[in-house]
Design a protein around this motif. Structure first.
Motif, PDB file in Angstrom:
ATOM      1  N   HIS A   1       0.476  -0.938  -0.252  1.00  7.95           N
ATOM      2  CA  HIS A   1      -0.290   0.170   0.034  1.00  7.95           C
ATOM      3  C   HIS A   1       0.979   1.230  -0.019  1.00  7.95           C
ATOM      4  O   HIS A   1       2.248   1.002   0.394  1.00  7.95           O
TER       5      HIS A   1
ATOM      6  N   ILE B   1      -3.224   8.849  -7.508  1.00  9.81           N
ATOM      7  CA  ILE B   1      -4.624   7.472  -7.863  1.00  9.81           C
ATOM      8  C   ILE B   1      -4.074   7.567  -8.984  1.00  9.81           C
ATOM      9  O   ILE B   1      -3.374   6.200  -9.289  1.00  9.81           O
TER      10      ILE B   1
ATOM     11  N   THR C   1      -0.146   5.590  -9.053  1.00  4.93           N
ATOM     12  CA  THR C   1      -0.360   4.132  -8.299  1.00  4.93           C
ATOM     13  C   THR C   1      -0.716   3.125  -9.008  1.00  4.93           C
ATOM     14  O   THR C   1       0.158   2.457  -8.776  1.00  4.93           O
TER      15      THR C   1
ATOM     16  N   CYS D   1      -4.107   3.700  -1.044  1.00  3.09           N
ATOM     17  CA  CYS D   1      -4.475   2.528  -2.143  1.00  3.09           C
ATOM     18  C   CYS D   1      -3.027   1.014  -2.130  1.00  3.09           C
ATOM     19  O   CYS D   1      -2.392   0.946  -0.888  1.00  3.09           O
TER      20      CYS D   1
ATOM     21  N   ILE E   1      -7.678  -3.622  -5.778  1.00  2.24           N
ATOM     22  CA  ILE E   1      -7.416  -2.761  -5.325  1.00  2.24           C
ATOM     23  C   ILE E   1      -8.895  -2.077  -4.509  1.00  2.24           C
ATOM     24  O   ILE E   1      -9.616  -2.055  -4.720  1.00  2.24           O
TER      25      ILE E   1
ATOM     26  N   ILE F   1      -8.996   1.408  -2.283  1.00  4.00           N
ATOM     27  CA  ILE F   1      -8.915   3.141  -2.062  1.00  4.00           C
ATOM     28  C   ILE F   1      -9.691   3.247  -0.765  1.00  4.00           C
ATOM     29  O   ILE F   1     -10.712   2.888  -0.439  1.00  4.00           O
TER      30      ILE F   1
END
Length: 134
Positions: free
Chosen positions: A4, A23, A26, A66, A72, A74
């Motif tokens: 993360h 974002i 990443t 993240c 995934i 968030i």
């Protein structure tokens, strides 16, 4: 890339670009294709817009984390009153003409692009968790 990463920004709308770039970068590092990266990025942007527009957080910090572990996730953490977008009224793009249409459409796109939306509220902090299976 597994594990993360995170960022912390002030809740001002001018910081939306910083969060969006974080974002995007990443998700690229996590190995998402362009379309899936777009879906996650738009969803986070829309969530942050709602938080920033309605939360009065200009001097408060929003934490974004993240995580990739087969999917995934968030995590968006911010102070203020509890707001659960998963409980927000579902809208129809064809028939809904309410005054809250703009906000409803933001939530609509988050629901459309993410596989799960979860909200927690602990110690005066909202934690919005957006999940995308990849």
């Amino acid at each position: 890339m597994n594990g993360h990463v995170g960022i912390e920004i002030r809740g001002k709308t001018e910081n939306l670009g910083i969060a969006s770039k974080f974002i995007g970068n990443t998700m690229a590092k996590f190995g998402l294709n362009d379309y899936t990266q777009f879906q996650v990025q738009i969803s986070v942007e829309e969530a942050l817009k709602n938080i920033m527009e309605h939360g009065n957080l200009e001097e408060d910090k929003i934490k974004i984390k993240c995580q990739k572990n087969g999917e995934i996730k968030i995590f968006i953490q911010y102070p203020g009153k509890s707001f659960d977008p998963a409980a927000f009224k579902k809208t129809s793009l064809k028939t809904d003409s309410s005054n809250d249409r703009k906000e409803e459409l933001k939530v609509y796109f988050i629901r459309k692009y993410m596989n799960n939306i979860k909200h927690e509220f602990e110690n005066g902090m909202n934690i919005l968790i957006l999940t995308k299976r990849v």
